[in-house]
Design a protein around this motif. Sequence first.
Motif, PDB file in Angstrom:
ATOM      1  N   THR A 108       0.833  -1.206   0.000  1.00 49.87           N
ATOM      2  CA  THR A 108       0.000   0.000   0.000  1.00 49.87           C
ATOM      3  C   THR A 108       0.868   1.257   0.000  1.00 49.87           C
ATOM      4  N   ALA A 109       1.893   1.263   0.850  1.00 50.49           N
ATOM      5  CA  ALA A 109       2.785   2.429   0.917  1.00 50.49           C
ATOM      6  C   ALA A 109       3.541   2.610  -0.391  1.00 50.49           C
ATOM      7  N   ALA A 110       4.022   1.522  -0.965  1.00 47.65           N
ATOM      8  CA  ALA A 110       4.760   1.613  -2.223  1.00 47.65           C
ATOM      9  C   ALA A 110       3.887   2.188  -3.327  1.00 47.65           C
ATOM     10  N   ALA A 111       2.643   1.737  -3.403  1.00 50.60           N
ATOM     11  CA  ALA A 111       1.726   2.244  -4.428  1.00 50.60           C
ATOM     12  C   ALA A 111       1.485   3.737  -4.235  1.00 50.60           C
ATOM     13  N   ARG A 112       1.314   4.168  -2.994  1.00 50.56           N
ATOM     14  CA  ARG A 112       1.067   5.581  -2.714  1.00 50.56           C
ATOM     15  C   ARG A 112       2.266   6.442  -3.089  1.00 50.56           C
ATOM     16  N   LEU A 113       3.469   5.915  -2.925  1.00 49.20           N
ATOM     17  CA  LEU A 113       4.682   6.670  -3.207  1.00 49.20           C
ATOM     18  C   LEU A 113       5.175   6.495  -4.647  1.00 49.20           C
ATOM     19  N   GLY A 114       4.496   5.654  -5.406  1.00 50.51           N
ATOM     20  CA  GLY A 114       4.897   5.435  -6.795  1.00 50.51           C
ATOM     21  C   GLY A 114       6.114   4.549  -6.952  1.00 50.51           C
ATOM     22  N   VAL A 115       6.367   3.683  -5.971  1.00 48.71           N
ATOM     23  CA  VAL A 115       7.492   2.749  -6.036  1.00 48.71           C
ATOM     24  C   VAL A 115       6.966   1.385  -6.489  1.00 48.71           C
ATOM     25  N   PRO A 116       7.391   0.871  -7.637  1.00 52.74           N
ATOM     26  CA  PRO A 116       6.920  -0.458  -8.072  1.00 52.74           C
ATOM     27  C   PRO A 116       7.272  -1.516  -7.034  1.00 52.74           C
ATOM     28  N   ILE A 117       6.311  -2.343  -6.683  1.00 50.14           N
ATOM     29  CA  ILE A 117       6.573  -3.370  -5.681  1.00 50.14           C
ATOM     30  C   ILE A 117       7.644  -4.340  -6.178  1.00 50.14           C
ATOM     31  N   ALA A 118       7.746  -4.497  -7.509  1.00 56.48           N
ATOM     32  CA  ALA A 118       8.790  -5.370  -8.063  1.00 56.48           C
ATOM     33  C   ALA A 118      10.182  -4.838  -7.748  1.00 56.48           C
ATOM     34  N   GLN A 119      10.304  -3.533  -7.580  1.00 59.26           N
ATOM     35  CA  GLN A 119      11.588  -2.928  -7.234  1.00 59.26           C
ATOM     36  C   GLN A 119      11.989  -3.272  -5.805  1.00 59.26           C
ATOM     37  N   LEU A 120      11.007  -3.426  -4.930  1.00 57.70           N
ATOM     38  CA  LEU A 120      11.273  -3.770  -3.535  1.00 57.70           C
ATOM     39  C   LEU A 120      11.414  -5.271  -3.319  1.00 57.70           C
ATOM     40  N   ALA A 121      10.856  -6.064  -4.212  1.00 54.99           N
ATOM     41  CA  ALA A 121      10.731  -7.505  -3.987  1.00 54.99           C
ATOM     42  C   ALA A 121      12.028  -8.213  -3.618  1.00 54.99           C
ATOM     43  N   PRO A 122      13.178  -7.888  -4.243  1.00 54.96           N
ATOM     44  CA  PRO A 122      14.399  -8.634  -3.905  1.00 54.96           C
ATOM     45  C   PRO A 122      15.172  -8.066  -2.723  1.00 54.96           C
ATOM     46  N   LEU A 123      14.651  -7.040  -2.070  1.00 60.69           N
ATOM     47  CA  LEU A 123      15.424  -6.328  -1.053  1.00 60.69           C
ATOM     48  C   LEU A 123      15.203  -6.884   0.348  1.00 60.69           C
ATOM     49  N   GLN A 134      13.364   7.135   1.023  1.00 57.32           N
ATOM     50  CA  GLN A 134      13.921   7.965  -0.043  1.00 57.32           C
ATOM     51  C   GLN A 134      12.821   8.482  -0.961  1.00 57.32           C
ATOM     52  N   ALA A 135      11.878   7.615  -1.281  1.00 57.06           N
ATOM     53  CA  ALA A 135      10.759   8.034  -2.125  1.00 57.06           C
ATOM     54  C   ALA A 135       9.923   9.103  -1.442  1.00 57.06           C
ATOM     55  N   ALA A 136       9.714   8.969  -0.136  1.00 57.66           N
ATOM     56  CA  ALA A 136       8.945   9.963   0.610  1.00 57.66           C
ATOM     57  C   ALA A 136       9.657  11.308   0.633  1.00 57.66           C
ATOM     58  N   SER A 189       7.826   0.371  11.557  1.00 57.50           N
ATOM     59  CA  SER A 189       7.930   1.700  12.136  1.00 57.50           C
ATOM     60  C   SER A 189       8.062   2.754  11.040  1.00 57.50           C
ATOM     61  N   THR A 190       8.844   2.460  10.013  1.00 58.71           N
ATOM     62  CA  THR A 190       8.990   3.379   8.882  1.00 58.71           C
ATOM     63  C   THR A 190       7.657   3.604   8.185  1.00 58.71           C
ATOM     64  N   LEU A 191       6.919   2.539   7.939  1.00 57.52           N
ATOM     65  CA  LEU A 191       5.614   2.666   7.281  1.00 57.52           C
ATOM     66  C   LEU A 191       4.658   3.526   8.100  1.00 57.52           C
ATOM     67  N   ASP A 195       2.950   8.647   6.814  1.00 57.73           N
ATOM     68  CA  ASP A 195       1.756   9.484   6.659  1.00 57.73           C
ATOM     69  C   ASP A 195       2.012  10.938   7.047  1.00 57.73           C
ATOM     70  N   ASP A 196       2.821  11.167   8.083  1.00 62.33           N
ATOM     71  CA  ASP A 196       3.087  12.550   8.494  1.00 62.33           C
ATOM     72  C   ASP A 196       4.576  12.881   8.348  1.00 62.33           C
ATOM     73  N   PHE A 197       5.168  12.293   7.321  1.00 60.38           N
ATOM     74  CA  PHE A 197       6.601  12.431   7.046  1.00 60.38           C
ATOM     75  C   PHE A 197       7.042  13.890   7.018  1.00 60.38           C
TER      76      PHE A 197
END
Length: 293
Positions: A108-123, A134-136, A189-191, A195-197
């Motif tokens: 949900t957070a990735a979609a809101r920030l425009g980060v493809p979930i596939a980009q996060l998948a191997p991390l 970084q995206a925020a 905690s990061t997620l 919302d109030d970054f």
Amino acid sequence: MIKFLRSPWLLLLLWPLLLRAEPAFYQVEKGAQTLWLLGSVHAGHTSLYPLPKAIDEAWQQSRQLVVEVNLNQITPGDLAEMARLTRLPDGQQLADVLPAALYAKTQTAAARLGVPIAQLAPLQPWYAALALSQAAIGQSGFDPALGVDSHFLAQATDAKRPIKGLEGFTEQLGYLASVSAHQNAMLESTLDELDDFKQSFTEVLNAWQAGDETHLSELLKEEMGPQELQEWLEQKLLAERNARWLTQLPGLESGSFIVVGSLHLYGPKGLLAGLAERGYRIERLSPPATTPG
């Protein structure tokens, strides 16, 4: 959300609203050695500059820049080690190692920030947290290239002034990767902070720009997340690294201008306390002159 050294998170201390305020800046002396010490914000905005006169004057007199990591000296070997430390073992994906609810929250957070979930998948989860932070930053209008450490790295490079890193790039990544036992808590905690970054970092930067280290430290501790994460951060990312850096500072060339994350300066295991214990005289140059107690 937590923050360390040169990466984003806590010490990003962004968004300068107190345009006439001055961040805390110190001159430390022992014998013939004079050093200048500035706590950094690791991302920023054009309105951070120019920096206060006391900082600029010391910079003009300085002989070398000292930072946490000299990013001008990253090698192919460093990049290979970065891939090893930040990625999951072959065949594993983020969805495989996270509880289902936490993975859904990450999606949900990735979609809101425009980060493809596939980009996060191997991390690794800790590095996925960093990527989302970084995206925020970018979405909130801040720029790591305008952080104080980046500013002085560029200045030193242009002036061909020597640059010294207190630790290597892979050494710093190794400290971060050591969060592995707590990395799900870090991600959650990061997620929760996203919302109030912008508001949170605004409050932190106001304290930084005002040179109010007491309030700044209080705000940063509030951002550290659950107790287990706070204990890890304070011991592994702050106390241990500060102790290592303090062994190097007496050997620095006089006239060195030191820029490190602000959270490294304060508290009983901070650099200022450590320098005082080693017999350094500490003078706060900005805001005008008080000696830290």
